[in-house]
Motif scaffolding. Structure first.
Motif, mmCIF file in Angstrom:
data_model
loop_
_atom_site.group_PDB
_atom_site.id
_atom_site.type_symbol
_atom_site.label_atom_id
_atom_site.label_comp_id
_atom_site.label_asym_id
_atom_site.label_seq_id
_atom_site.Cartn_x
_atom_site.Cartn_y
_atom_site.Cartn_z
ATOM 1 N N TYR A 9 0.992 -1.575 0.057
ATOM 2 C CA TYR A 9 -0.230 0.144 -0.328
ATOM 3 C C TYR A 9 0.843 1.439 -0.251
ATOM 4 N N GLN A 12 2.002 1.578 -3.722
ATOM 5 C CA GLN A 12 1.234 2.503 -4.164
ATOM 6 C C GLN A 12 0.977 3.564 -4.236
ATOM 7 N N GLU A 13 1.121 4.053 -2.641
ATOM 8 C CA GLU A 13 1.233 5.527 -2.315
ATOM 9 C C GLU A 13 -0.084 5.549 -1.802
ATOM 10 N N LEU A 14 -0.820 4.440 -1.111
ATOM 11 C CA LEU A 14 -2.559 4.981 -0.853
ATOM 12 C C LEU A 14 -2.143 5.192 0.893
ATOM 13 N N LYS A 16 1.563 6.770 3.760
ATOM 14 C CA LYS A 16 2.269 7.733 3.701
ATOM 15 C C LYS A 16 1.923 7.718 5.584
ATOM 16 N N ILE A 38 -9.458 0.974 2.612
ATOM 17 C CA ILE A 38 -8.790 1.175 1.373
ATOM 18 C C ILE A 38 -9.434 -0.643 0.960
ATOM 19 N N THR A 48 -5.961 -0.302 -6.739
ATOM 20 C CA THR A 48 -5.316 0.726 -6.411
ATOM 21 C C THR A 48 -4.705 1.867 -7.002
ATOM 22 N N LYS A 49 -4.886 1.806 -8.579
ATOM 23 C CA LYS A 49 -4.665 3.020 -9.263
ATOM 24 C C LYS A 49 -5.802 4.247 -8.782
ATOM 25 N N LYS A 52 -6.295 5.199 -5.089
ATOM 26 C CA LYS A 52 -5.169 6.690 -5.375
ATOM 27 C C LYS A 52 -5.939 7.761 -5.244
ATOM 28 N N ASP A 53 -6.923 7.613 -6.387
ATOM 29 C CA ASP A 53 -7.673 8.952 -7.370
ATOM 30 C C ASP A 53 -8.375 9.450 -6.132
#
Length: 117
Positions: A9, A12-14, A16, A38, A48-49, A52-53
């Motif tokens: 995650y 995938q930059e979901l 931090k 998530i 996941t893309k 992320k949006d």
């Protein structure tokens, strides 16, 4: 939640997470809620893309969605996903109803007196 999945995650930059002085990741309560969010979005079939949006639009875990001038392509992708979810829900509802009907018939047959040969 496995550490490997949490790292995925993060890749995938979901997520931090903050880092401790020893380099260990720190997942506070907000991130724990975000992980649940998530998982729910993944369970609904979002990639996941797309997640992320969507994540930046969520006010807080389990909160309302707020958009600031979304791109038309983004809206179209969400509409398409919503339509697919509706189709899946319809199929699952029909399957559930068919199984319930079958179980009711089984229960009725089990309560019925045996037939004479």
């Amino acid at each position: 939640m496995s550490p490997r999945l949490l790292r995925y995650y993060e890749e995938q930059e979901l997520l931090k997470p903050s880092r401790e002085q020893n380099g260990y990741r720190d997942y506070d309560e907000v991130l724990v809620g975000r992980v649940r969010q998530i998982r729910d979005l993944l369970d609904s079939g979002l990639s996941t893309k797309l997640i992320k949006d969507v994540l930046p639009c969520l006010a807080e875990p389990r909160g309302d969605i707020h958009f600031d001038n979304p791109e038309p392509e983004f809206i179209e992708r969400l509409v398409e996903h919503c339509d697919r979810l509706t189709e899946r829900i319809d199929v699952m509802t029909r399957n559930r109803d068919a199984l319930r009907n079958y179980l009711e018939r089984l229960a009725s047959a089990a309560d019925a007196p045996p037939r004479d040969p």
